[in-house]
Write a protein that holds these residues in place. Sequence first.
Motif, PDB file in Angstrom:
ATOM      1  N   LEU A  26       0.898  -1.374   0.431  1.00 39.32           N
ATOM      2  CA  LEU A  26       0.026  -0.328   0.209  1.00 39.32           C
ATOM      3  C   LEU A  26       0.992   1.268  -0.275  1.00 39.32           C
ATOM      4  CD1 LEU A  26      -2.415  -0.928   2.973  1.00 39.32           C
ATOM      5  CD2 LEU A  26      -2.668  -1.118  -0.274  1.00 39.32           C
ATOM      6  N   ASP A  27       0.825   2.155  -0.850  1.00 44.37           N
ATOM      7  CA  ASP A  27       2.030   3.410  -0.714  1.00 44.37           C
ATOM      8  C   ASP A  27       0.449   4.261  -1.086  1.00 44.37           C
ATOM      9  OD1 ASP A  27       3.366   5.840  -1.375  1.00 44.37           O
ATOM     10  OD2 ASP A  27       4.973   4.522  -2.718  1.00 44.37           O
ATOM     11  N   ASN A  28       0.714   5.617  -0.434  1.00 42.20           N
ATOM     12  CA  ASN A  28       0.460   7.056  -0.246  1.00 42.20           C
ATOM     13  C   ASN A  28      -1.819   6.450  -0.251  1.00 42.20           C
ATOM     14  OD1 ASN A  28      -0.417   9.840  -0.364  1.00 42.20           O
ATOM     15  ND2 ASN A  28       0.138   9.730  -2.387  1.00 42.20           N
ATOM     16  N   ILE A  29      -1.645   5.943   0.825  1.00 46.39           N
ATOM     17  CA  ILE A  29      -3.443   4.952   0.605  1.00 46.39           C
ATOM     18  C   ILE A  29      -3.840   5.800   1.925  1.00 46.39           C
ATOM     19  CG2 ILE A  29      -5.594   3.402   0.280  1.00 46.39           C
ATOM     20  CD1 ILE A  29      -4.037   4.066  -2.235  1.00 46.39           C
ATOM     21  N   LYS A  30      -4.888   5.768   2.161  1.00 44.49           N
ATOM     22  CA  LYS A  30      -6.182   6.358   3.373  1.00 44.49           C
ATOM     23  C   LYS A  30      -6.401   4.981   3.669  1.00 44.49           C
ATOM     24  CE  LYS A  30      -8.486   9.322   6.524  1.00 44.49           C
ATOM     25  NZ  LYS A  30      -8.545  10.665   6.621  1.00 44.49           N
ATOM     26  N   ILE A  31      -6.785   4.775   4.801  1.00 36.06           N
ATOM     27  CA  ILE A  31      -8.193   3.440   5.090  1.00 36.06           C
ATOM     28  C   ILE A  31      -8.697   3.844   6.079  1.00 36.06           C
ATOM     29  CG2 ILE A  31      -7.905   1.156   6.012  1.00 36.06           C
ATOM     30  CD1 ILE A  31      -6.908   1.152   3.654  1.00 36.06           C
ATOM     31  N   ASP A  32      -9.416   4.451   5.514  1.00 36.65           N
ATOM     32  CA  ASP A  32     -11.077   4.292   7.335  1.00 36.65           C
ATOM     33  C   ASP A  32     -11.400   3.252   7.192  1.00 36.65           C
ATOM     34  OD1 ASP A  32     -12.966   5.868   8.554  1.00 36.65           O
ATOM     35  OD2 ASP A  32     -12.397   7.356   7.070  1.00 36.65           O
ATOM     36  N   GLY A  33     -11.879   2.600   9.035  1.00 38.59           N
ATOM     37  CA  GLY A  33     -12.296   1.616   9.273  1.00 38.59           C
ATOM     38  C   GLY A  33     -13.781   2.279   9.586  1.00 38.59           C
ATOM     39  N   ALA A  34     -14.587   3.477   9.113  1.00 35.95           N
ATOM     40  CA  ALA A  34     -15.954   3.453   9.413  1.00 35.95           C
ATOM     41  C   ALA A  34     -17.213   3.251   9.145  1.00 35.95           C
ATOM     42  CB  ALA A  34     -15.810   5.145   8.857  1.00 35.95           C
ATOM     43  N   GLU A  35     -17.186   2.400   7.723  1.00 34.09           N
ATOM     44  CA  GLU A  35     -17.907   1.351   6.982  1.00 34.09           C
ATOM     45  C   GLU A  35     -17.538   0.042   7.869  1.00 34.09           C
ATOM     46  OE1 GLU A  35     -20.286   1.873   5.229  1.00 34.09           O
ATOM     47  OE2 GLU A  35     -19.929   3.900   4.404  1.00 34.09           O
ATOM     48  N   SER A  36     -16.933   0.095   8.639  1.00 31.03           N
ATOM     49  CA  SER A  36     -16.592  -2.002   8.562  1.00 31.03           C
ATOM     50  C   SER A  36     -17.262  -1.900   9.712  1.00 31.03           C
ATOM     51  CB  SER A  36     -15.069  -1.612   9.734  1.00 31.03           C
ATOM     52  OG  SER A  36     -14.138  -1.705   8.290  1.00 31.03           O
ATOM     53  N   PRO A  37     -17.867  -3.482   9.911  1.00 30.45           N
ATOM     54  CA  PRO A  37     -19.657  -4.315  10.918  1.00 30.45           C
ATOM     55  C   PRO A  37     -18.734  -4.008  12.239  1.00 30.45           C
ATOM     56  CG  PRO A  37     -17.584  -6.135   9.373  1.00 30.45           C
ATOM     57  CD  PRO A  37     -17.523  -4.652   8.985  1.00 30.45           C
ATOM     58  N   ASP A  38     -19.702  -3.369  12.882  1.00 32.70           N
ATOM     59  CA  ASP A  38     -20.280  -3.299  14.134  1.00 32.70           C
ATOM     60  C   ASP A  38     -20.281  -4.642  15.309  1.00 32.70           C
ATOM     61  OD1 ASP A  38     -19.885  -1.777  16.582  1.00 32.70           O
ATOM     62  OD2 ASP A  38     -22.049  -1.139  16.686  1.00 32.70           O
ATOM     63  N   GLU A  39     -18.756  -5.322  14.685  1.00 32.78           N
ATOM     64  CA  GLU A  39     -18.259  -6.546  15.703  1.00 32.78           C
ATOM     65  C   GLU A  39     -17.091  -6.728  16.106  1.00 32.78           C
ATOM     66  OE1 GLU A  39     -17.483  -9.276  11.332  1.00 32.78           O
ATOM     67  OE2 GLU A  39     -19.842  -9.244  13.046  1.00 32.78           O
ATOM     68  N   PRO A  40     -16.610  -7.178  17.230  1.00 34.15           N
ATOM     69  CA  PRO A  40     -14.813  -6.983  17.239  1.00 34.15           C
ATOM     70  C   PRO A  40     -14.169  -8.048  16.294  1.00 34.15           C
ATOM     71  CG  PRO A  40     -16.414  -8.591  18.627  1.00 34.15           C
ATOM     72  CD  PRO A  40     -17.075  -8.496  18.243  1.00 34.15           C
ATOM     73  N   GLY A  41     -12.707  -7.983  16.307  1.00 37.83           N
ATOM     74  CA  GLY A  41     -11.483  -8.415  15.733  1.00 37.83           C
ATOM     75  C   GLY A  41     -11.617  -8.277  14.246  1.00 37.83           C
ATOM     76  N   ASN A  42     -12.566  -6.749  14.111  1.00 37.08           N
ATOM     77  CA  ASN A  42     -11.843  -6.679  13.020  1.00 37.08           C
ATOM     78  C   ASN A  42     -10.337  -6.456  12.490  1.00 37.08           C
ATOM     79  OD1 ASN A  42     -14.511  -7.218  11.897  1.00 37.08           O
ATOM     80  ND2 ASN A  42     -15.528  -4.414  12.946  1.00 37.08           N
ATOM     81  N   SER A  43     -10.016  -6.261  10.844  1.00 36.72           N
ATOM     82  CA  SER A  43      -8.860  -5.824  10.436  1.00 36.72           C
ATOM     83  C   SER A  43      -8.853  -5.878   9.613  1.00 36.72           C
ATOM     84  CB  SER A  43      -8.299  -7.644  10.517  1.00 36.72           C
ATOM     85  OG  SER A  43      -8.481  -8.593   9.417  1.00 36.72           O
ATOM     86  N   VAL A  44      -7.302  -4.957   9.271  1.00 34.44           N
ATOM     87  CA  VAL A  44      -7.677  -4.221   7.888  1.00 34.44           C
ATOM     88  C   VAL A  44      -7.062  -5.602   6.813  1.00 34.44           C
ATOM     89  CG1 VAL A  44      -6.248  -2.411   6.469  1.00 34.44           C
ATOM     90  CG2 VAL A  44      -7.208  -1.840   8.228  1.00 34.44           C
TER      91      VAL A  44
END
Length: 747
Positions: free
Chosen positions: A539-557
């Motif tokens: 990944l180069d010059n990218i923004k990762i935003d967790g705003a849309e991730s499911p509302d549950e524990p244990g997510n990851s990029v």
Amino acid sequence: MYKSLKQLKLVALAITLTIGLASCGNNNLVNNFTELEQAISAAQPGTEIVMANGVWTDVEIEFKGVGTADQKIILRAETPGKVFIEGESNLSLSGEFLEVSGLVFRNGFTPTAEVISFRTSSEDLANNSRVTNCVIDNFNIKERFDSDLWVAMYGKNNRFDHNSLIGKRNQGVTMAVRLNTEASRENNHLIDYNYFGPRQNLGSNGGETLRIGTSHYSLTNSRTMVSKNYFDRTNGEHETISNKSGNNTYKDNVFFESRGTLTMRHGQYTLVEGNYFLGNRKSNTGGIRVINEYQTVRNNYLSGLTGYRFRGALVVMNGVPNSPINRYNQVVDSKIEGNVVVDSDHIQLAAGSDEERSAVPIGSSFTSNIIMSETNLNPFTVYDDVSGISFEGNIINDNAEIPFKSGFDKVPFSLTTNAEGLLVPDQALLAKIGMEKISLPVSKEETGASYYPKPGPEPTFRTGEVIKVAPGTNTLLEAFEQSSQGDVLELENGKDYLITKDFRINHLITIKAPTGDKPIIKSRKSAFFHIENEGGLELDNIKIDGAESPDEPGNSVVSTSKYSMNRNYKLFVKNCEIVDLDVNHSFNFLKIAQHTMADTLLISNSHFNNVTGSIFSLDREVEDLGIYNVEDVIIENSSFSKIQGAIANIYRGGTDESTFGPIVSVKGNTFENSGLGDRNKTSASLKFHGVQDLSVENNIWTSSAPLTLYLTNGEPVTVIKNNTMKNSGGIVSNNNEYKSESNTISK
């Protein structure tokens, strides 16, 4: 006797076919497994069985027969390299004077413990037989730590030559000479002109390329000759060759950029002569390690080797008094003479000295060697009493330091590059030690199967096409599905990209944007990206935003496959921004599974903010067997704020000494309000357990959890330097055997 002329003709035809099958020099083309079995069963001295070109799937070939020295029984490919053995397949042979040639094993794995075996049962062995011009290429069990051998030699007077063994990934020695019955000892095998191709770092014991004998039979003579083979980037573990029996000879082999050593682990009267070790300054490249009695190391050329301790250019070990059969016998009456060591860093004497390994070398000599290097001007490390080694007639460059009062002549540093690209001392110096010239004993092209290509460099990022990706929902995934190894997916500056489906990465891919506003990637899946076997992500010059991730524990990029991976992967994060991984607890940047291994994890010039989990948590190998999940970790010039878990938690448990890493560099970073989450079981911002090479320099901690160290065996190199820690718990360690310099710790 015969009732009709027709019956008589049929009998005559059958007799003719039988005689034809067994006739000397007759070529019998077989097209399927049934025909092959019948041909083998009927074979006589001089029979030549020819396997038809094509793919043979799920075949377990038992090649049995009794030929003679003048009339061998031959099993060969119709065209060398055009008979492909695939699926769950293997080959075993037993009898006398057999020969196999031209077969390629690929796209599968052995259903037993061996791919090619010089026996068909415990009692039925091959003698005076040969396997030549064959290939085993990535013929691997999918489970990383399910063990097998690719080639196992039994019996006596066998030859394995001009074969290519490429890409073993799972646990188990690539090739072994077995001595477990009397019928396989004093065997006089010849292993020559083979190409041992790249083997990735296993991250565990059991990654040797060649082993002769085992600890149990280490007092037994094998008398195996290993000559003119090419070992190319054989990096499985620190014993590239593990000698575990007596009276073996290793002569005129080439070791190219191999991260390990030719190790005389057990056995006596070993001769190591005329071998070339070409490290090219690659990390952890090693030479020759001497253990046990009556060993001879002479006229070898060692260049550009960087390994230290057990992986030095030349290493003489301490032994264990009255050693058990599986430990380290004392070095006794051994000779190191006439070797040329150039551009290499470490010569280790009495290595491994500790409370157990207290038997110092005795009756041994270090004579007429040339050491010519400016990469380390203190090349000798002496760990214990070496008065049992005599030093005489050695030559070393005059600006180097040596811990000996006599036995060395100092001369001006001088190396030139010869026509083969090898660094060489002056000819007059070579003449002094009795070495006529420096010249490779065998070329890569002379080794291996004649028809089969040698692998090039390891695949890397950004070697393919650039694919421009429009913003939108799953446009990134759709572009990836059309991509190939090494391609670059180029995103538009400042635009939004949403992932709503599983994104499974099964080849090397780069996702980047031009300099400017970072495009934003969001995901509605529990993981943005899954790295599968064969995959890797940059990944180069990218923004990762967790705003849309499911509302549950244990997510990851990023997550690895949840299954064991037998291919090492890479993950590079450059110039990126990772924010708001906080929709629920334990949202990690990287989530790994047990028995996965990263070659390199890199974070550079990136910013991480507001993460409820960890960044790199690499602690899934809990058996304490020396297994670990990553080789190289680099975290540099980046900032981490409000990270509830550990920024890095790297674990290598146990006391096994067969591996190099992990190797970790943490430099020029800032850590703020990090490592303080209630679910952070490490209670640290960074925790390093069993890391073998660690450098933590020029970092700033503010209001964060401590840096925690747990130093284990292997004489780890640990440097903590020029760091500032404000209200952050300082450094917590199980002992003080690390180098701490110019650190500022304050409340």
